[in-house]
Design a protein around this motif. Structure first.
Motif, PDB file in Angstrom:
ATOM      1  N   ALA A  11       1.077  -1.091  -0.048  1.00 39.10           N
ATOM      2  CA  ALA A  11       0.072   0.091   0.038  1.00 39.10           C
ATOM      3  C   ALA A  11       0.836   1.319   0.132  1.00 39.10           C
ATOM      4  O   ALA A  11       2.256   1.061  -0.315  1.00 39.10           O
ATOM      5  CB  ALA A  11      -0.897  -0.193   1.215  1.00 39.10           C
ATOM      6  N   TYR A  57       4.724 -16.377  -1.079  1.00 37.65           N
ATOM      7  CA  TYR A  57       5.922 -16.133  -0.036  1.00 37.65           C
ATOM      8  C   TYR A  57       6.933 -17.194  -0.192  1.00 37.65           C
ATOM      9  O   TYR A  57       8.171 -16.587   0.119  1.00 37.65           O
ATOM     10  CB  TYR A  57       5.241 -16.546   1.471  1.00 37.65           C
ATOM     11  CG  TYR A  57       4.335 -15.441   1.780  1.00 37.65           C
ATOM     12  CD1 TYR A  57       4.987 -14.527   2.577  1.00 37.65           C
ATOM     13  CD2 TYR A  57       2.983 -15.342   1.715  1.00 37.65           C
ATOM     14  CE1 TYR A  57       4.111 -13.385   2.920  1.00 37.65           C
ATOM     15  CE2 TYR A  57       2.189 -14.635   2.287  1.00 37.65           C
ATOM     16  CZ  TYR A  57       2.721 -13.581   2.919  1.00 37.65           C
ATOM     17  OH  TYR A  57       2.006 -12.534   3.375  1.00 37.65           O
ATOM     18  N   ALA A  76      -1.759  -2.698  10.695  1.00 38.71           N
ATOM     19  CA  ALA A  76      -1.188  -3.295  11.988  1.00 38.71           C
ATOM     20  C   ALA A  76      -2.166  -4.306  12.804  1.00 38.71           C
ATOM     21  O   ALA A  76      -3.457  -3.948  12.504  1.00 38.71           O
ATOM     22  CB  ALA A  76      -0.872  -2.067  13.055  1.00 38.71           C
ATOM     23  N   GLU A 131       3.813   9.290   4.014  1.00 35.27           N
ATOM     24  CA  GLU A 131       3.988   8.701   2.827  1.00 35.27           C
ATOM     25  C   GLU A 131       5.326   9.458   2.283  1.00 35.27           C
ATOM     26  O   GLU A 131       6.041   8.758   1.855  1.00 35.27           O
ATOM     27  CB  GLU A 131       2.573   9.110   1.830  1.00 35.27           C
ATOM     28  CG  GLU A 131       1.428   8.607   2.389  1.00 35.27           C
ATOM     29  CD  GLU A 131       0.424   9.167   1.409  1.00 35.27           C
ATOM     30  OE1 GLU A 131       0.617   9.534   0.370  1.00 35.27           O
ATOM     31  OE2 GLU A 131      -0.659   9.237   1.783  1.00 35.27           O
TER      32      GLU A 131
END
Ligand code: NBP
Length: 482
Positions: A11, A57, A76, A131
């Motif tokens: 993101a 992964y 989180a 950001e």
């Protein structure tokens, strides 16, 4: 080509951090996101970064040089736990997992303990600067084991913001220390923003100046001892005119402040540690009060001291503004002092060896509370590393002494005019609490002993005592039941 570092979670924060990493000499960055479309988009939009895209992964782990290093930047909470579980499936002892999300430090302590058992190193890292910081240089607060710092240190130094020639990153301490310090950073940010907002409100209602005029005041302040990112952007926000209405933007924004929770964590943790972070708490509660429109609908029913609109106008606007500036500076010293007190207490409680001066230095660049003022904090801890209360350092004692009359006048004006200034007032009350030779806490001990036989100590002899309040009111020696 094998990557020397990987990022999971693409993101806005993860993408920008990955681009920052890729822009540094010698780095090759593997990237992974649960939803592959985001990985594809990032890699396509930034061919210059030379990313190694991965879609599982397993592929991610295979793309990384050993020992592998991966930075997680996901939402989180449950997302972080899910990613850690996946990485542990494919990582090996000696590899490093860094969580750069805004984790609660107690979660980080739990995760570090669990991950350590697998032989993988886990590092909880606070990342500040939003950001833009992630892309151009954040302030980084890594915790975790010493071994991981040896590998991570050079990489983190290369991407962090730089302030006065020094990278804004330090190994804060073990396990949750980095996320703890990041949490307090955010709490201080809440207090700083609230204090600035109170200063604006007082000037606007006290002098009748327009937002644009007040923008000039903040721009001027930004050239002095208040110089900081938050003061700078306050001037920008106040100067902004809404294109649709032609009104100052600040007048068309709904006056309900949001919060993502880290300020509240700072206060909850401070309560657990018994540290009075009253300025931060008032800032958190001021946002809560603002966000209850149904309660605020009653505003017209609550009488003020003076008649409607009768905020007494200030006689000398320039003198008043200077008073507010000094009140802001003094209250800011209190907020930072309280925040550093919480870090000191947290370090003592959790067994972290945190260098408070180094913490103030890594906040000088990249993060939201970056300010000139942090140099003074670093100086104070350099001179006296064991300083029990930051505001007793000579520089701050002098500044508070200089600001004091203006600070008191400002709080008096706010109370008289009926303008809420909770952070200004509570900071002054905290200062006076520290100054007081005797506190009415003695009376509270008497009350506690009266209703709960909680006992008290005497100023003139050792031991613990209780008065037989419901008997003949003589005093007896008692067990300490504090
Ligand atoms: P978000 O907090 O919006 O998280 C979105 C990312 O989390 C996406 O990559 C998403 O993958 C991933 N994710 C989620 Br949600 N659940 C997952 C799961 N179970 N497994 C794997 N991936 C999962 O992103 P952000 O705003 O970039 O912030 C990232 C972290 O950085 C957060 O912890 C945030 O608190 C912290 N932070 C943010 C700022 C800031 O200014 N925004 C500053 C400092 C720190 P998907 O694409 O597949 O849904």
């Amino acid at each position: 080509q094998a990557a020397n570092i990987g990022v999971v979670g693409l993101a806005v924060m993860g993408s920008n951090l990955a681009r920052n990493l890729a822009s540094r000499e010698g780095n090759t960055v593997a990237v992974f996101n649960r939803t592959y479309a985001k990985t594809d988009e990032l890699v396509t939009e930034h061919p210059e970064a030379g990313f190694v895209p991965t879609s599982s992964y397993e592929e991610f782990a295979a793309a990384l040089q050993k020992p592998r290093t991966a930075i997680i930047m996901v939402k989180a909470g449950a997302g972080t736990d899910a990613v850690i579980d996946e990485l542990l499936r494919v990582f090996e002892p000696g590899d490093i997992i860094v969580d750069g999300g805004n984790a609660l430090f107690t979660d980080t302590i739990r995760r570090e303990k669990a991950v350590r058992e697998t032989g993988v190193n886990f590092v909880g890292m606070g990342v500040s600067g939003g950001e833009e910081g992630a892309l151009l240089g954040p302030s980084l607060m890594p915790g975790g084991p010493d071994e991981s710092w040896a590998t991570l240190g050079p990489i983190l130094k290369s991407i962090a913001a730089v302030a006065e020639g020094e990278p804004c990153v330090t190994h804060v301490g073990h396990d949750g220390a980095g996320h703890f310090v990041k949490m307090v950073h955010n709490g201080i940010e809440y207090a700083d923003m609230q204090l600035i907002a109170e200063a604006y409100d007082l000037i606007r209602r006290g002098t009748g100046k327009s937002p644009a005029e007040i923008a000039d005041v903040f721009a001027e302040w930004n050239r002095g001892e208040l110089e900081s990112y938050l003061i700078e952007i306050t001037a920008e926000v106040l100067r902004q005119v809404d294109a649709a209405t032609g009104e100052p933007l600040v007048d068309v924004i709904v006056d309900q402040a949001g919060a993502k929770g880290t300020g509240g964590w700072t206060v909850q943790t401070a309560i657990d540690l018994g540290v009075p972070v009253s300025g931060i708490a008032e800032a958190v509660f001021a946002r809560s009060l603002s966000s209850h429109p149904e309660q605020r609908e009653v505003s017209g029913e609550l009488p003020g001291w003076h008649d409607a609109d009768a905020v007494p106008p200030v006689r000398d606007a320039d003198a008043f503004i200077e008073n507010v500036r000094l009140a802001l500076f003094a209250s800011k010293i209190v907020a930072y002092s309280q925040g550093f007190d919480e870090i000191r207490a947290g370090a003592a409680h959790y067994g972290w060896d945190i260098d408070l001066g180094a913490v103030s230095k890594i906040w000088r660049g990249g993060c939201i509370i970056r300010a000139q003022f942090l140099n003074r904090i670093a100086d104070a801890y350099d001179a006296e590393p064991g300083l029990p209360v930051l505001l007793t350092a000579p520089y701050f004692v002098e500044a508070l002494g200089r600001a004091q009359a203006a600070w008191r006048r400002t709080v008096v004006y706010a109370a008289t005019a009926g303008i809420p200034a909770p952070a200004f007032s509570s900071s002054l009350a905290y200062y006076d609490g520290l100054r007081a030779e005797r506190l009415p806490a003695a009376l509270i001990q008497g009350q506690r002993d009266f209703f709960g036989a909680h006992t008290y100590k005497r100023i003139d002899k050792p031991g613990t005592f209780h008065t037989l309040w419901s008997g003949d009111r003589t005093e007896v020696e008692a067990e300490d039941t504090h």
